[in-house]
Scaffold this motif. Structure first.
Motif, PDB file in Angstrom:
ATOM      1  N   ILE A 202      31.567  33.539  42.427  1.00  0.00           N
ATOM      2  CA  ILE A 202      32.045  34.837  41.953  1.00  0.00           C
ATOM      3  C   ILE A 202      31.104  35.968  42.361  1.00  0.00           C
ATOM      4  CG2 ILE A 202      33.317  33.868  40.001  1.00  0.00           C
ATOM      5  CD1 ILE A 202      30.987  34.700  38.201  1.00  0.00           C
ATOM      6  N   VAL A 203      29.957  35.627  42.978  1.00  0.00           N
ATOM      7  CA  VAL A 203      28.966  36.633  43.368  1.00  0.00           C
ATOM      8  C   VAL A 203      29.048  36.867  44.876  1.00  0.00           C
ATOM      9  CG1 VAL A 203      26.530  37.256  43.387  1.00  0.00           C
ATOM     10  CG2 VAL A 203      27.454  35.896  41.490  1.00  0.00           C
ATOM     11  N   PRO A 204      29.455  38.046  45.304  1.00  0.00           N
ATOM     12  CA  PRO A 204      29.646  38.311  46.737  1.00  0.00           C
ATOM     13  C   PRO A 204      28.405  38.061  47.584  1.00  0.00           C
ATOM     14  CG  PRO A 204      30.652  40.045  45.428  1.00  0.00           C
ATOM     15  CD  PRO A 204      29.875  39.196  44.477  1.00  0.00           C
ATOM     16  N   SER A 205      27.214  38.446  47.082  1.00  0.00           N
ATOM     17  CA  SER A 205      25.998  38.273  47.877  1.00  0.00           C
ATOM     18  C   SER A 205      25.709  36.801  48.152  1.00  0.00           C
ATOM     19  CB  SER A 205      24.804  38.917  47.165  1.00  0.00           C
ATOM     20  OG  SER A 205      24.586  38.320  45.888  1.00  0.00           O
ATOM     21  N   ARG A 206      26.039  35.940  47.207  1.00  0.00           N
ATOM     22  CA  ARG A 206      25.847  34.506  47.424  1.00  0.00           C
ATOM     23  C   ARG A 206      26.781  33.999  48.522  1.00  0.00           C
ATOM     24  NH1 ARG A 206      25.224  31.462  41.541  1.00  0.00           N
ATOM     25  NH2 ARG A 206      23.225  32.414  40.921  1.00  0.00           N
ATOM     26  N   ALA A 215      28.093  27.368  55.388  1.00  0.00           N
ATOM     27  CA  ALA A 215      29.535  27.347  55.141  1.00  0.00           C
ATOM     28  C   ALA A 215      30.299  27.896  56.339  1.00  0.00           C
ATOM     29  CB  ALA A 215      29.875  28.162  53.893  1.00  0.00           C
ATOM     30  N   THR A 216      31.473  27.331  56.569  1.00  0.00           N
ATOM     31  CA  THR A 216      32.361  27.862  57.612  1.00  0.00           C
ATOM     32  C   THR A 216      33.353  28.864  57.037  1.00  0.00           C
ATOM     33  OG1 THR A 216      33.942  26.051  57.307  1.00  0.00           O
ATOM     34  CG2 THR A 216      32.179  25.718  58.932  1.00  0.00           C
ATOM     35  N   GLY A 217      33.478  28.878  55.713  1.00  0.00           N
ATOM     36  CA  GLY A 217      34.375  29.808  55.049  1.00  0.00           C
ATOM     37  C   GLY A 217      33.916  30.039  53.622  1.00  0.00           C
ATOM     38  N   THR A 218      34.404  31.102  52.996  1.00  0.00           N
ATOM     39  CA  THR A 218      34.036  31.415  51.617  1.00  0.00           C
ATOM     40  C   THR A 218      35.264  31.874  50.846  1.00  0.00           C
ATOM     41  OG1 THR A 218      33.479  33.717  52.157  1.00  0.00           O
ATOM     42  CG2 THR A 218      31.683  32.092  52.255  1.00  0.00           C
ATOM     43  N   PHE A 219      35.118  31.863  49.514  1.00  0.00           N
ATOM     44  CA  PHE A 219      36.202  32.349  48.663  1.00  0.00           C
ATOM     45  C   PHE A 219      35.608  32.858  47.361  1.00  0.00           C
ATOM     46  CE2 PHE A 219      39.473  31.899  45.388  1.00  0.00           C
ATOM     47  CZ  PHE A 219      40.533  32.588  45.980  1.00  0.00           C
ATOM     48  N   GLN A 220      36.057  34.054  46.954  1.00  0.00           N
ATOM     49  CA  GLN A 220      35.642  34.630  45.684  1.00  0.00           C
ATOM     50  C   GLN A 220      36.831  34.630  44.734  1.00  0.00           C
ATOM     51  OE1 GLN A 220      34.109  38.633  45.894  1.00  0.00           O
ATOM     52  NE2 GLN A 220      33.783  38.786  43.677  1.00  0.00           N
ATOM     53  N   PRO A 221      36.788  33.790  43.694  1.00  0.00           N
ATOM     54  CA  PRO A 221      37.910  33.733  42.754  1.00  0.00           C
ATOM     55  C   PRO A 221      38.056  35.054  41.998  1.00  0.00           C
ATOM     56  CG  PRO A 221      36.430  31.856  42.482  1.00  0.00           C
ATOM     57  CD  PRO A 221      35.725  32.847  43.336  1.00  0.00           C
ATOM     58  N   THR A 222      39.269  35.345  41.614  1.00  0.00           N
ATOM     59  CA  THR A 222      39.501  36.506  40.767  1.00  0.00           C
ATOM     60  C   THR A 222      39.619  36.044  39.326  1.00  0.00           C
ATOM     61  OG1 THR A 222      41.890  36.302  41.159  1.00  0.00           O
ATOM     62  CG2 THR A 222      40.655  37.802  42.596  1.00  0.00           C
ATOM     63  N   ARG A 223      39.016  36.808  38.443  1.00  0.00           N
ATOM     64  CA  ARG A 223      38.970  36.409  37.033  1.00  0.00           C
ATOM     65  C   ARG A 223      40.348  36.426  36.369  1.00  0.00           C
ATOM     66  NH1 ARG A 223      33.702  36.316  35.164  1.00  0.00           N
ATOM     67  NH2 ARG A 223      32.147  37.290  36.506  1.00  0.00           N
ATOM     68  N   ASP A 224      41.253  37.219  36.904  1.00  0.00           N
ATOM     69  CA  ASP A 224      42.578  37.324  36.281  1.00  0.00           C
ATOM     70  C   ASP A 224      43.582  36.343  36.882  1.00  0.00           C
ATOM     71  OD1 ASP A 224      42.682  38.530  38.733  1.00  0.00           O
ATOM     72  OD2 ASP A 224      43.831  40.286  38.074  1.00  0.00           O
ATOM     73  N   SER A 225      43.098  35.442  37.746  1.00  0.00           N
ATOM     74  CA  SER A 225      43.984  34.460  38.354  1.00  0.00           C
ATOM     75  C   SER A 225      43.811  33.102  37.689  1.00  0.00           C
ATOM     76  CB  SER A 225      43.691  34.356  39.855  1.00  0.00           C
ATOM     77  OG  SER A 225      44.662  33.552  40.491  1.00  0.00           O
ATOM     78  N   THR A 226      44.732  32.201  37.907  1.00  0.00           N
ATOM     79  CA  THR A 226      44.671  30.876  37.306  1.00  0.00           C
ATOM     80  C   THR A 226      43.994  29.894  38.278  1.00  0.00           C
ATOM     81  OG1 THR A 226      46.794  30.198  38.238  1.00  0.00           O
ATOM     82  CG2 THR A 226      46.823  31.328  36.085  1.00  0.00           C
ATOM     83  N   PRO A 227      43.519  28.769  37.769  1.00  0.00           N
ATOM     84  CA  PRO A 227      42.934  27.762  38.658  1.00  0.00           C
ATOM     85  C   PRO A 227      43.909  27.305  39.743  1.00  0.00           C
ATOM     86  CG  PRO A 227      42.285  27.312  36.410  1.00  0.00           C
ATOM     87  CD  PRO A 227      43.283  28.421  36.345  1.00  0.00           C
TER      88      PRO A 227
END
Length: 354
Positions: A202-206, A215-227
């Motif tokens: 959830i931390v963009p800098s990480r 990593a070959t790719g990244t993803f930042q989950p949104t807090r208002d979305s479901t698993p």
């Protein structure tokens, strides 16, 4: 040597001090006395400092902190053949009983009588001198610095996680949590031949660091979305097809754990490495329908430390980039503050000096 052993001691939550303690003695012919040169700070160290306990492990008496250390051999027992004074070593901080069924099976991390540094009631390595059996001291190759040697401990955690997951060449791997252990899981998975490695945090800098690291790719989950929705986006954005071959949670966060199950492909593997709340809501139906292989992962066991050193020696994994802060021993509490505040990735404490 002066008969003093400066040690960073936790007296009670939020109460730490540098105390002079006796230099530990070699009591067994296979023991080694190590002059500690550098110690990394781990989240568990900070948790003990803040709260005085982790689960059932409670600090009831003053305890020396630290367990990610490297240094130089000062003295060896009479039966030690593999090391000699002057050798630089990384220190595996948990010594098992060696005799129980778990130890004899090579799973000594599960030993009920484990004596693990900085886990009550055992003192840690954040001191000037420390004694370990010779087979728990690993000689550092000439091309691996002592600083890097202190990171063999978290690297060994990553090695154990990836071995638990049985990552193989060509696998796709999604790692939740881009802290030190999660990042090292990415690096080890890459060394094991994984071709797609997605870091989730959830931390963009990480995530920015993870992309430049392993990593070959990244993803930042949104807090208002479901698993399930986040899992679908991870799969779509990283072209994972029917899902990831291997999913690793190094965060311990309940939403991440839930998302892990939905990201894994049918017949995939899910390894839980991060520790969070003792009880969570878990998507057990999805796990069963997918027939996932689900495993826990705890510290490291037979061969993990050796492999970690070999990965560094041959350049298969690099840990230099993770070192983002350094403090002198007299400033140890400041180092703990920095880790608590999330400043950087891996913070090292040098010394104590002579």
């Amino acid at each position: 040597m002066v008969d003093q052993n400066p040690s960073f001691v936790l007296r009670k939550p939020l109460d730490v001090a540098i105390e002079e303690r006796p230099i530990p003695e070699i009591k067994h012919p296979r023991d080694v006395l190590v002059r500690v040169r550098v110690t990394g700070i781990c989240g568990s160290d900070v948790h003990y400092w803040q709260h005085g306990s982790i689960g059932n492990f409670i600090v009831n008496a003053p305890m020396v902190l630290g367990h990610e250390s490297a240094g130089e051999v000062l003295k060896v027992g009479s039966d030690v053949k593999s090391l000699q004074p002057g050798d630089r070593v990384c220190m595996e901080p948990g010594v098992p009983c060696r005799y129980c069924s778990e130890c004899r099976a090579g799973k000594y991390n599960l030993c009920a009588d484990m004596r693990f540094a900085a886990t009550p009631p055992y003192d840690g390595t954040l001191a000037k001198y420390y004694v370990l059996p010779d087979d728990f001291c690993y000689k550092l190759p000439d091309n691996v610095s002592t600083d890097e040697g202190s990171l063999v401990e978290p690297l060994s955690v990553g090695v154990h996680v990836v071995k638990q997951a049985q990552v193989k060449p060509g696998d796709s791997v999604v790692v939740f949590g881009a802290g030190p252990v999660g990042l090292l899981c990415c690096a080890v998975a890459k060394a094991f031949g994984a071709t797609k490695i997605v870091a989730v945090d959830i931390v963009p800098s990480r995530l920015e660091f993870a992309k430049t690291y392993a990593a070959t790719g990244t993803f930042q989950p949104t807090r208002d979305s479901t698993p399930t929705a986040n899992a679908a986006k991870i799969i779509e954005e990283n072209e994972l097809g029917i899902g990831a071959d291997v999913v690793i949670d190094a965060s311990g966060a309940e939403p991440s754990i839930q998302t892990c199950v939905h990201v894994a492909r049918n017949g995939g593997t899910f390894v839980q490495a991060g520790m969070g709340r003792s009880e969570i809501t878990f998507p057990i139906t999805a796990m069963c329908v997918k027939e996932l292989t689900v495993k826990g992962s705890f510290r490291y066991s037979a061969g993990d430390y050796h492999l970690a050193v070999e990965l560094l020696k041959y350049g298969k994994v690099s840990v230099k980039e993770l070192i983002t802060g350094e403090y002198q021993f007299a400033e140890a509490e400041r180092a703990f503050e920095a880790v608590k505040d999330g400043k950087g990735i891996k913070v090292l404490i040098r010394g104590p000096e002579d």
